[in-house]
Design an enzyme around this catalytic site. Structure first.
Site, PDB file in Angstrom:
ATOM      1  N   ALA A 103       0.453   5.634   3.973  1.00 20.36           N
ATOM      2  CA  ALA A 103       1.896   5.615   3.710  1.00 20.36           C
ATOM      3  C   ALA A 103       2.396   7.043   3.497  1.00 20.36           C
ATOM      4  O   ALA A 103       3.412   7.447   4.073  1.00 20.36           O
ATOM      5  CB  ALA A 103       2.185   4.749   2.489  1.00 20.36           C
TER       6      ALA A 103
ATOM      7  N   GLU B 299     -15.377  14.016  17.133  1.00 20.93           N
ATOM      8  CA  GLU B 299     -14.845  14.540  15.873  1.00 20.93           C
ATOM      9  C   GLU B 299     -15.805  15.588  15.344  1.00 20.93           C
ATOM     10  O   GLU B 299     -17.018  15.382  15.369  1.00 20.93           O
ATOM     11  CB  GLU B 299     -14.717  13.421  14.837  1.00 20.93           C
ATOM     12  CG  GLU B 299     -13.697  12.366  15.220  1.00 20.93           C
ATOM     13  CD  GLU B 299     -13.652  11.260  14.185  1.00 20.93           C
ATOM     14  OE1 GLU B 299     -13.289  11.538  13.035  1.00 20.93           O
ATOM     15  OE2 GLU B 299     -13.993  10.119  14.535  1.00 20.93           O
TER      16      GLU B 299
ATOM     17  N   LYS C 145       0.042   7.730  21.239  1.00 19.49           N
ATOM     18  CA  LYS C 145      -0.122   9.158  21.554  1.00 19.49           C
ATOM     19  C   LYS C 145       0.431   9.474  22.941  1.00 19.49           C
ATOM     20  O   LYS C 145       0.269   8.705  23.894  1.00 19.49           O
ATOM     21  CB  LYS C 145      -1.605   9.555  21.475  1.00 19.49           C
ATOM     22  CG  LYS C 145      -2.085   9.630  20.021  1.00 19.49           C
ATOM     23  CD  LYS C 145      -3.446  10.261  19.934  1.00 19.49           C
ATOM     24  CE  LYS C 145      -3.972  10.219  18.519  1.00 19.49           C
ATOM     25  NZ  LYS C 145      -3.301  11.144  17.616  1.00 19.49           N
TER      26      LYS C 145
ATOM     27  N   ASP D 158      -2.677   0.284  16.992  1.00 19.47           N
ATOM     28  CA  ASP D 158      -3.790   1.135  17.402  1.00 19.47           C
ATOM     29  C   ASP D 158      -3.095   2.457  17.659  1.00 19.47           C
ATOM     30  O   ASP D 158      -2.448   2.623  18.703  1.00 19.47           O
ATOM     31  CB  ASP D 158      -4.444   0.610  18.687  1.00 19.47           C
ATOM     32  CG  ASP D 158      -5.655   1.444  19.054  1.00 19.47           C
ATOM     33  OD1 ASP D 158      -5.597   2.676  18.875  1.00 19.47           O
ATOM     34  OD2 ASP D 158      -6.656   0.874  19.513  1.00 19.47           O
ATOM     35  N   HIS D 159      -3.172   3.377  16.709  1.00 17.22           N
ATOM     36  CA  HIS D 159      -2.274   4.527  16.789  1.00 17.22           C
ATOM     37  C   HIS D 159      -2.512   5.395  18.018  1.00 17.22           C
ATOM     38  O   HIS D 159      -1.641   6.141  18.426  1.00 17.22           O
ATOM     39  CB  HIS D 159      -2.275   5.347  15.489  1.00 17.22           C
ATOM     40  CG  HIS D 159      -3.559   6.060  15.240  1.00 17.22           C
ATOM     41  ND1 HIS D 159      -4.632   5.461  14.642  1.00 17.22           N
ATOM     42  CD2 HIS D 159      -3.947   7.320  15.514  1.00 17.22           C
ATOM     43  CE1 HIS D 159      -5.620   6.332  14.574  1.00 17.22           C
ATOM     44  NE2 HIS D 159      -5.234   7.457  15.082  1.00 17.22           N
TER      45      HIS D 159
ATOM     46  N   HIS E 226      -9.880   1.751  19.831  1.00 22.29           N
ATOM     47  CA  HIS E 226      -9.314   2.875  20.588  1.00 22.29           C
ATOM     48  C   HIS E 226      -9.939   3.040  21.978  1.00 22.29           C
ATOM     49  O   HIS E 226      -9.232   3.158  22.980  1.00 22.29           O
ATOM     50  CB  HIS E 226      -9.506   4.180  19.816  1.00 22.29           C
ATOM     51  CG  HIS E 226      -9.083   4.098  18.379  1.00 22.29           C
ATOM     52  ND1 HIS E 226      -7.892   3.530  17.986  1.00 22.29           N
ATOM     53  CD2 HIS E 226      -9.684   4.504  17.237  1.00 22.29           C
ATOM     54  CE1 HIS E 226      -7.788   3.612  16.670  1.00 22.29           C
ATOM     55  NE2 HIS E 226      -8.857   4.176  16.198  1.00 22.29           N
TER      56      HIS E 226
ATOM     57  N   GLY F 146       0.849  -1.199   0.000  1.00 19.63           N
ATOM     58  CA  GLY F 146       0.000   0.000   0.000  1.00 19.63           C
ATOM     59  C   GLY F 146       0.876   1.236   0.000  1.00 19.63           C
ATOM     60  O   GLY F 146       0.507   2.275   0.544  1.00 19.63           O
TER      61      GLY F 146
END
Ligand SMILES: NC(=O)c1ccc[n+]([C@@H]2O[C@H](COP(=O)([O-])OP(=O)(O)OC[C@H]3O[C@@H](n4cnc5c(N)ncnc54)[C@H](OP(=O)(O)O)[C@@H]3O)[C@@H](O)[C@H]2O)c1
Length: 506
Positions: A18, A216, A182, A177-178, A240, A12
């Protein structure tokens, strides 16, 4: 300095993730010396790019990081492009040859990281081919970084996991899991375990309820096609939100190590009650945004968004109450909420402490207080867009008499600090390079979170929702407020009030 010789293969390589996250993160690691000159990156995707074009694209993605021309050139020279359809077995042969050639050229010692930055339906086939086509090396490490979503329910996640485990051992699988990369999510542990004032109170004797909001302000933007098949429950709660909840609820680990933290997180997740049908309906609320107006902006409804079914029943909002059945948390509701097109963007956690046993000030002779309760002490952890904490206390109102006033102690990381701190993807890629999976989701965590979420999904799938049920720009449907009101609580964070008071929101 921790340098690693390594070949990254990014499946990808032409995609959004990316370009927006991975290449800039690799550049930061390179600049800081975490990647030596002994590294190479193969970007693969179907479109027929040349190495030269690919390197130009990579250079474009790091422009905002202000590299010198020479630095950008040197960095980009490590990038190679391989046109490749992941469904075509013969293409893997070319990929293998290029991988081996780069291994030799850059002295990579067989160390390989495979990053699956692609739609999840391809994960299984890529991984099987890595083994069958002998791209996996005998020498060196072979690690897999895999993006969310990991399955679409427990069953599909289990099948995917079985496939992957035939090739990679659990220790070499890094499920991203970004949020776990954090800064302020990682800070939850510091707040809890480095401050006796909080850890001593971190239980059902002193805490009334905990609120986690992932709000959001954006709608689905260009992700309508994906989102309409996923919805907020699977997109946000399964991963999350439950990961954050586990960090808040877990017991103190005996050491701050990957193994010990993981074991405590899994125990916390296992203590979350899996609801019966009736409990799902009582404790979870879903919503979908209608057209709305906030300030001078008007927004269209979810069903009018591009690539969304005009009769969609996908939820863009979830609020719910989780119950944790263990000694520490019995009786303390964990309220969670996430949604699109809310009043403000903000991820934050509110820890709401219990009242003092008696409000002695209500009997004040000078200035009798009509409200017998005091505002609660609240510890707030701001995850994004600002990072920091605040703590509200009750103090004496200045002047004659004895009324109380809430006082807010606040700390925010400075804009400069936020700007210069490593981005989540950078931290996570470095962790994976170091073989440290503390900040990734372990299979047992993924499995348990799917068990929790699957029952909610199944109950919802049997009942036609009354959508749309909240206006874009608001903080979600009425039922999300009633969820707390029936327990005698309210959401601590209500950014919509500010707009309503000024006539900027209905
Ligand atoms: N974007 C984000 O911020 C973000 C955030 C969190 C998670 N994720 C996850 O990350 C993954 C990638 O997301 P994305 O937003 O980067 O998607 P994307 O922009 O659609 O990129 C998909 C990539 O896959 C390639 N591709 C598609 N079919 C292929 C095939 N048959 N063979 C080889 N390559 C193929 C595409 O290139 P070609 O068309 O040239 O083949 C492209 O490079 C997804 O799992 C997503 O859920 C993304």
């Amino acid at each position: 300095m921790n340098e690693k010789n390594v070949l990254f293969t990014i499946f990808g390589g032409t995609g959004d993730l990316a370009q927006r996250k991975l290449y800039p993160s690799l550049f930061r690691l390179y600049k800081k010396g975490n990647l030596s000159e002994h590294f190479a990156v193969i970007g693969t995707a179907r479109r027929p790019w040349s190495d030269e074009h690919y390197r130009e694209v990579v250079k474009g993605t790091i422009k905002t990081l202000n590299p010198s021309a020479e630095e950008a050139e040197r960095f980009a020279s490590h990038f190679y492009y391989q046109s490749h359809d992941v469904n075509d077995s013969s293409h893997y042969q070319t990929l293998k040859e290029l991988s081996d050639r780069l291994d030799e050229k850059y002295h990579l010692n067989g160390n390989r990281m495979y990053y699956l930055a692609m739609a999840p339906q391809f994960f299984g086939t890529i991984v099987s081919h890595l083994k069958s086509q002998k791209i996996i090396t005998e020498a060196g490490f072979n690690r897999l970084i895999i993006e969310k979503p990991f399955g679409s329910d427990f069953h599909s996640a289990f099948e995917l996991n079985e496939k992957i485990r035939q090739v990679f051992p659990e220790d070499d699988i890094f499920r991203i899991d970004h949020y776990l990369g954090k800064e302020m999510i990682q800070n939850i542990s510091a707040i809890r375990f480095a401050n006796n004032i909080f850890e001593s109170q971190w239980n059902n004797r002193y805490i009334d309820n905990i609120q986690i909001t992932f709000g959001e302000s954006l709608g689905v933007e260009d992700r309508g096609g994906y989102y309409d098949h996923s919805g907020a429950l699977k997109d946000m709660v399964q991963n999350h939100i439950l990961q954050v909840l586990a960090l808040l609820a877990m017991e103190p680990p005996v050491a701050f190590s990957e193994k010990e933290i993981r074991s405590e997180k899994i125990k916390a997740l296992k203590a979350i009650r899996i609801y019966e049908k009736k409990e799902v309906l009582e404790n979870f609320v879903r919503g979908q945004y209608a057209a709305g107006q906030l300030d001078d902006q008007t927004f269209k409804g979810y069903r009018e968004e591009d690539n969304v079914d005009p009769e969609s029943t996908t939820e863009t909002f979830v609020a719910g109450k989780f119950t944790i059945d263990n000694f520490r948390w019995s009786g303390v509701p964990f309220y969670v909420r996430t949604g699109k097109r809310l009043t403000e963007k903000g991820t934050r956690i509110n820890i709401v402490f219990k009242q003092v046993p008696v409000n002695v000030f209500k009997t004040s002779i000078d200035e009798p207080c009509n409200d017998p309760t005091l505002p609660p002490n609240v510890l707030t952890i701001y995850i994004q867009p600002t990072e920091g904490f605040s703590f509200t206390l009750n103090g004496k109102k200045v002047g004659q008499g004895f009324a109380t006033d809430p006082i807010k102690l606040e700390y925010r990381n400075s804009a400069e600090m936020v700007e210069n701190s490593p981005e989540a993807y950078e931290k996570l890629m470095l962790d994976a390079l170091n073989g440290d999976s503390t900040n990734f989701s372990h299979w047992e965590e993924v499995a348990q979170t799917w068990h929790i979420v699957d029952v909610i999904r199944q109950v919802w799938d049997q009942v036609q929702p009354d959508f749309p049920n909240y206006k874009a720009g608001s903080m979600g449907p009425e039922a999300a407020f009633e969820l707390l009101e029936k327990d005698g609580f309210e959401w601590i964070w209500q950014p919509d009030h500010w707009y309503r008071e000024r006539g900027k929101l209905d």
